[in-house]
Design an enzyme around this catalytic site. Sequence first.
Site, PDB file in Angstrom:
ATOM      1  N   VAL A 222       0.726  -1.269  -0.028  1.00 50.96           N
ATOM      2  CA  VAL A 222       0.277  -0.110  -0.051  1.00 50.96           C
ATOM      3  C   VAL A 222       0.818   1.293   0.093  1.00 50.96           C
ATOM      4  O   VAL A 222       0.606   2.587  -0.349  1.00 50.96           O
ATOM      5  CB  VAL A 222      -1.208   0.382   0.893  1.00 50.96           C
ATOM      6  CG1 VAL A 222      -1.924  -1.421   1.163  1.00 50.96           C
ATOM      7  CG2 VAL A 222      -0.229   0.173   2.361  1.00 50.96           C
TER       8      VAL A 222
ATOM      9  N   GLN B  96      -8.542  -3.324   1.601  1.00 54.34           N
ATOM     10  CA  GLN B  96      -8.171  -4.302   2.257  1.00 54.34           C
ATOM     11  C   GLN B  96      -9.341  -5.063   3.745  1.00 54.34           C
ATOM     12  O   GLN B  96      -9.752  -4.470   3.789  1.00 54.34           O
ATOM     13  CB  GLN B  96      -6.634  -4.020   3.163  1.00 54.34           C
ATOM     14  CG  GLN B  96      -6.155  -4.804   4.091  1.00 54.34           C
ATOM     15  CD  GLN B  96      -4.955  -4.636   4.176  1.00 54.34           C
ATOM     16  OE1 GLN B  96      -4.582  -2.825   3.523  1.00 54.34           O
ATOM     17  NE2 GLN B  96      -3.888  -4.709   4.623  1.00 54.34           N
TER      18      GLN B  96
ATOM     19  N   ARG C   3       9.567  -4.597  -6.524  1.00 54.91           N
ATOM     20  CA  ARG C   3       9.672  -5.481  -5.643  1.00 54.91           C
ATOM     21  C   ARG C   3       9.684  -6.887  -6.159  1.00 54.91           C
ATOM     22  O   ARG C   3       9.885  -8.338  -4.818  1.00 54.91           O
ATOM     23  CB  ARG C   3       7.802  -5.616  -5.149  1.00 54.91           C
ATOM     24  CG  ARG C   3       7.013  -4.567  -4.667  1.00 54.91           C
ATOM     25  CD  ARG C   3       7.830  -3.846  -3.143  1.00 54.91           C
ATOM     26  NE  ARG C   3       7.104  -2.804  -2.504  1.00 54.91           N
ATOM     27  CZ  ARG C   3       7.772  -1.465  -2.237  1.00 54.91           C
ATOM     28  NH1 ARG C   3       8.513  -2.245  -1.227  1.00 54.91           N
ATOM     29  NH2 ARG C   3       7.908  -1.040  -1.761  1.00 54.91           N
TER      30      ARG C   3
END
Length: 208
Positions: free
Chosen positions: A78, A87, A174
């Site tokens: 996030v 979420q 990531r």
Amino acid sequence: MKIINPYTEILTPLDGQAILQHIELCGRVCYKSEDKITDTSASKFVAGIIKRGHEAVLEHFDITVKFVCDRGVSHEIVRHRMASYCQESTRYCNYSKDGFGGEITVIRPFYLVEGTEGWQYWKEACWTAERRYFELLNWGCTPQEARAVLPTSLKTEVVMTANLREWRHFFKLRTAPAAHPQMREVAIPLLHQMRSQVPVIFDDIDGE
């Protein structure tokens, strides 16, 4: 207490060639070169704008993905501000209820081997957190109050919608070697899945 592996699910129906054609249609407005659109021109056009760094064009298509991961990984997801999120809420979800099987669900830490002391320490800590959470609920705390003792390993579900440019940014960060191992655990397979369904867009991102 239930222990599961993390995973992702692409919620947007993906037609790779249609996506490329849509991006080309939008991007050629910049150059007024719509007359150069053919049945086979989209891949080359999109590869060209990525190579030139004209990635604003990629913002014209969104993909929605559901992540099932632990709370720690969700905090990293996030942080990508150019996206929209929903979420699973520990304020409103009461894990003692039948809808959750009367138990919490935690994400298996792949870096711990089952049967070792480290695994046992982790499992006992999560089990203790679950027991204290239920005790607080029974004592009179609301779910949003009792959640204070829930572990970072708690399973959460995060739905992320982002455009192709932001997904490229997400994967570059990531899937990198310096990223958190549990973040890479979900990001790398997702990158491979997106590559298999959407050509060109993610081909230059290593993700290994």
